[in-house]
Design an enzyme around this catalytic site. Structure first.
Site, PDB file in Angstrom:
ATOM      1  N   ASP A  82      -8.964  -6.961  -6.326  1.00 21.97           N
ATOM      2  CA  ASP A  82      -8.243  -5.866  -5.682  1.00 21.97           C
ATOM      3  C   ASP A  82      -7.358  -5.111  -6.655  1.00 21.97           C
ATOM      4  O   ASP A  82      -7.150  -3.904  -6.517  1.00 21.97           O
ATOM      5  CB  ASP A  82      -7.400  -6.402  -4.523  1.00 21.97           C
ATOM      6  CG  ASP A  82      -8.242  -6.723  -3.299  1.00 21.97           C
ATOM      7  OD1 ASP A  82      -9.450  -6.961  -3.473  1.00 21.97           O
ATOM      8  OD2 ASP A  82      -7.705  -6.739  -2.183  1.00 21.97           O
ATOM      9  N   CYS A 123      -9.328 -15.528  -5.048  1.00 17.24           N
ATOM     10  CA  CYS A 123      -8.678 -14.241  -4.801  1.00 17.24           C
ATOM     11  C   CYS A 123      -8.917 -13.713  -3.394  1.00 17.24           C
ATOM     12  O   CYS A 123      -9.591 -14.322  -2.585  1.00 17.24           O
ATOM     13  CB  CYS A 123      -9.084 -13.246  -5.879  1.00 17.24           C
ATOM     14  SG  CYS A 123      -8.334 -13.653  -7.489  1.00 17.24           S
ATOM     15  N   ASP A 124      -8.364 -12.532  -3.172  1.00 22.94           N
ATOM     16  CA  ASP A 124      -8.032 -12.024  -1.847  1.00 22.94           C
ATOM     17  C   ASP A 124      -9.086 -12.185  -0.750  1.00 22.94           C
ATOM     18  O   ASP A 124      -8.825 -12.782   0.283  1.00 22.94           O
ATOM     19  CB  ASP A 124      -7.667 -10.544  -1.950  1.00 22.94           C
ATOM     20  CG  ASP A 124      -6.438 -10.308  -2.791  1.00 22.94           C
ATOM     21  OD1 ASP A 124      -6.136 -11.147  -3.649  1.00 22.94           O
ATOM     22  OD2 ASP A 124      -5.784  -9.270  -2.622  1.00 22.94           O
ATOM     23  N   LYS A 125     -10.269 -11.620  -0.923  1.00 21.69           N
ATOM     24  CA  LYS A 125     -11.259 -11.623   0.159  1.00 21.69           C
ATOM     25  C   LYS A 125     -12.211 -12.803   0.079  1.00 21.69           C
ATOM     26  O   LYS A 125     -12.956 -13.061   1.027  1.00 21.69           O
ATOM     27  CB  LYS A 125     -12.063 -10.311   0.142  1.00 21.69           C
ATOM     28  CG  LYS A 125     -11.205  -9.065   0.150  1.00 21.69           C
ATOM     29  CD  LYS A 125     -10.192  -9.070   1.270  1.00 21.69           C
ATOM     30  CE  LYS A 125      -9.195  -7.944   1.146  1.00 21.69           C
ATOM     31  NZ  LYS A 125      -8.316  -8.016  -0.024  1.00 21.69           N
ATOM     32  N   CYS A 197      -2.902 -13.786  -8.890  1.00 20.35           N
ATOM     33  CA  CYS A 197      -1.624 -13.167  -9.262  1.00 20.35           C
ATOM     34  C   CYS A 197      -0.427 -13.984  -8.765  1.00 20.35           C
ATOM     35  O   CYS A 197      -0.448 -14.567  -7.684  1.00 20.35           O
ATOM     36  CB  CYS A 197      -1.557 -11.748  -8.730  1.00 20.35           C
ATOM     37  SG  CYS A 197      -2.767 -10.656  -9.501  1.00 20.35           S
ATOM     38  N   GLU A 493      -6.301  -0.900   0.479  1.00 21.25           N
ATOM     39  CA  GLU A 493      -4.890  -1.239   0.323  1.00 21.25           C
ATOM     40  C   GLU A 493      -4.111  -0.082  -0.288  1.00 21.25           C
ATOM     41  O   GLU A 493      -4.650   0.703  -1.064  1.00 21.25           O
ATOM     42  CB  GLU A 493      -4.740  -2.472  -0.569  1.00 21.25           C
ATOM     43  CG  GLU A 493      -5.243  -3.746   0.072  1.00 21.25           C
ATOM     44  CD  GLU A 493      -5.030  -4.958  -0.815  1.00 21.25           C
ATOM     45  OE1 GLU A 493      -4.657  -4.782  -1.994  1.00 21.25           O
ATOM     46  OE2 GLU A 493      -5.241  -6.071  -0.330  1.00 21.25           O
ATOM     47  N   SER A 519      -1.316  -4.118  -0.007  1.00 20.42           N
ATOM     48  CA  SER A 519      -1.513  -5.284  -0.857  1.00 20.42           C
ATOM     49  C   SER A 519      -0.496  -6.351  -0.491  1.00 20.42           C
ATOM     50  O   SER A 519       0.593  -6.056   0.008  1.00 20.42           O
ATOM     51  CB  SER A 519      -1.343  -4.878  -2.317  1.00 20.42           C
ATOM     52  OG  SER A 519      -1.141  -5.997  -3.143  1.00 20.42           O
TER      53      SER A 519
END
Length: 620
Positions: A82, A123-125, A197, A493, A519
């Site tokens: 992202d 990570c995110d997704k 992150c 985002e 985000s």
């Protein structure tokens, strides 16, 4: 005894061809039909620092499964970064990738008759995508993520040494007082290691939530990717998936299955923890999607109810000064859960992949309890190594002591909350009748109540333009519409807009509202997930420049100061004209059009509409 899924192809003349292919892929004939096939869903990817080391993780997990008596079969799925996709049309692909990842894991496991599954996301997704797949498949499953990145250490121009993360460089981008040389210094230092992150952004929030819901081992959400203890976690997770596979198939113990673990009570626990730690607003989308995959009746109304009764007891970056390593030192997710348990906020009779009850797990892993094991106390001392390297497990650094300060430390107790309200809140009103979400942990107290004129744009790109050219003034409410799941499409985002208003020095003086999302690194008065979205005829499509927007977080309200009659008149005008169409130039690919065709609004998790799919397919 329950027959293994792989049994159908591991015996009999009909499937000799399948067995021949398994032999060619390295499976011993002596193991066929005797040992469980453990699918390893990896997400190694050289684009992402959060995933760049996962090829090595896959090898460790595979070998540990083999040693424990399983047949490891590793495959890979995609991973969108992202941070790299942010601020341009690449972000349109991020959320849709979640559902494709879920499909990929489901396809692979069902096509090859896998008996059990271990997921290696980060990570995110990727985390929610794999969780959705695990809950659909409902086979013995363990999650073990790649781990968080260390925070950066940046020496500023005046000699000050500052703990930094990715968001700092984004703030600096829009700060006219930061020189190109200083910006380059940020760029080189804010992301020092592999891993997701460093703050409590979406990736770390989701990895913590996976631990809280019971599908990952303690430490999954907070042990740094750079620390040797992470390597130990991979081995323990691999052994655990073989163990629960045998529990299910040998002993017919279905309590180890994902749907037996991720019950309504477990979802409530996970969301309670998320609200208490002020996690990313994206977790709301993902937990709703997960609940649908699990056939659990858990909705935005449940999240709203929880947010009213649970205070925020942990404010990590970007909402506070603490990094993920600080949260780990304070006891990690079991530390937060321990405080919530003492406040009577949890269902402690739920079970997990490794313990018969949450109460039993907390007895061993909550650092505030006298029964906490030496293993747990040692693990939570894992500290940053401050070695700049993309390589994992570079050090064995330990903190001298644990953070047990529940008044001023990284985790507070319920009597000394960071915020008396929860870290996430659901707002409703004539701007968002079906709800919207704000990360209250990141909103300065002075703007919990906000009233100001709207500045309306139809894309993130337009939003960035009005911020950078100073069209957005203090006191205004920036409304970014047609960025929802269908309207974007992809619900991108808005990290750049939230970062740039901070860089411009007006982060505490403006509001931002969107039918898109933010985000996990966003903070400020940033309201997202407005439902219905503009493309679904939501009221946000009717707003004009200068309309007065009224926001009251404590009252959980978000409204435009227009009467129902005025809104109805505007709707008639809009539908007599162009209709619900964004005024912008944006190419939308066939892949994104396919997502938009089935996408539901954010209050449903931005998932594909099952009723529409069933109708069009003609299949039940």
């Amino acid at each position: 005894m329950t027959e293994m899924r792989s049994a159908k192809i591991m015996s009999g003349r009909v499937f000799a061809g399948a067995r021949a292919l398994y032999r060619a892929a390295g499976v011993s004939g002596d193991d066929m039909g005797k040992k469980p096939i453990i699918a390893i869903a990896n997400s190694f990817d050289e684009f992402l620092p959060g995933h760049v080391h996962l090829n090595k993780v896959g090898r460790i997990v595979s070998e540990a499964i083999r040693e424990a008596g399983g047949i490891p079969r590793e495959f890979n799925t995609m991973a969108v970064d992202d941070g790299i996709a942010m601020g341009h049309t690449g972000m349109l692909y991020s959320l849709p990738s979640r559902d494709i990842i879920a499909d990929t894991v489901e396809y692979q496991c069902n096509a090859h008759c896998a008996d059990a599954l271990i997921c290696i996301p980060n990570c995110d997704k990727v985390v929610p995508g794999m969780l959705m797949a695990a809950l659909r498949l409902n086979i013995p499953t363990v999650f073990v993520s790649g781990g968080p990145m260390e925070a950066g250490t940046t020496v500023l121009a005046d000699g000050t040494v500052k703990s930094t993360d990715l968001i700092d460089v984004m703030y600096a981008t829009a700060d006219d007082n930061v020189s190109d040389e200083e910006l380059l210094n940020y760029e080189k230092t804010v992301c020092p290691t592999c891993g997701s992150c460093a703050g409590m952004f979406t990736a770390n929030s989701m990895n913590c939530l996976t631990e809280a819901i019971g599908l990952a081992l303690p430490g999954n959400g907070t042990i740094l990717a750079s620390h040797s203890y992470r390597k130990d976690l991979f081995k323990r997770a691999a052994k655990q998936v073989v163990k629960i596979a045998h529990q299910y198939y040998d002993d017919s113990d279905d309590s180890v299955l994902p749907r037996s673990i991720a019950t309504k009570e477990a979802f409530e626990n996970a969301m309670t923890m998320d609200v208490a730690m002020g996690g990313s607003t994206n977790t709301v989308l993902h937990i709703l999607a997960m609940a649908q995959s699990a056939d659990v009746d858990f909705t935005l109304d449940d999240i709203e109810r929880i947010s009213h009764t649970v205070p925020c007891i942990c404010k990590a970056s970007p909402s506070g000064k603490w990094e993920i390593s600080d949260v780990h030192r304070a006891g990690g997710i079991t530390g937060i859960l321990g405080e919530l348990d003492r406040a009577g906020k949890l269902h402690t009779n739920v079970h997990s992949i490794d313990y018969p009850t949450l109460e039993a797990k907390l007895a061993d892993w909550d650092i505030m309890r006298p029964t906490c094991t030496e293993e747990a106390q040692q693990m939570y001392k894992a500290a940053p190594g401050h070695i700049i390297s993309p390589e994992p497990w570079t050090h064995t650094t330990l903190f001298d002591s644990l953070d047990r300060d529940r008044t001023n430390g990284a985790i507070h107790d319920i009597n000394h909350p960071e915020i008396h309200e929860g870290g996430l809140a659901v707002l409703r009103g004539n701007l968002a009748p079906d709800g919207c979400v704000v990360k209250t942990a990141g909103v300065p107290p002075e703007i919990w109540k906000f009233r100001g004129p709207a500045l309306v744009v139809d894309s993130q790109e337009q939003a960035i333009e009005v911020i950078l050219n100073d069209t957005l003034k203090p006191g205004m409410a920036l409304v970014i519409r047609y960025e929802g799941p269908k309207g974007g499409p992809g619900m991108q985002e808005m990290l750049y807009p939230t970062s740039f208003v901070k860089g411009k020095g007006i982060g505490k003086q403006v509001a931002m509202l969107t039918d898109g999302r933010y985000s996990g690194g966003s903070s400020g008065l940033a309201i997202g997930h407005m439902a219905p979205e503009a493309a679904n005829k939501g009221p946000v499509a009717l707003i004009k420049n200068g309309d007065i927007i009224d926001i009251d977080i404590e009252a959980r309200s978000v409204n435009v100061e227009l009467t129902d009659e005025q809104l109805d008149e505007r709707r008639r005008e809009l539908e007599a004209g162009d209709g619900y169409v964004a005024h912008r130039n944006r190419h939308v690919s066939q892949a994104l059009k396919a997502y938009a065709a089935f996408a539901r609004s954010a209050d449903k998790g931005a998932t594909r509409d099952p009723e529409l799919i069933n109708k069009l397919s003609g299949l039940d």
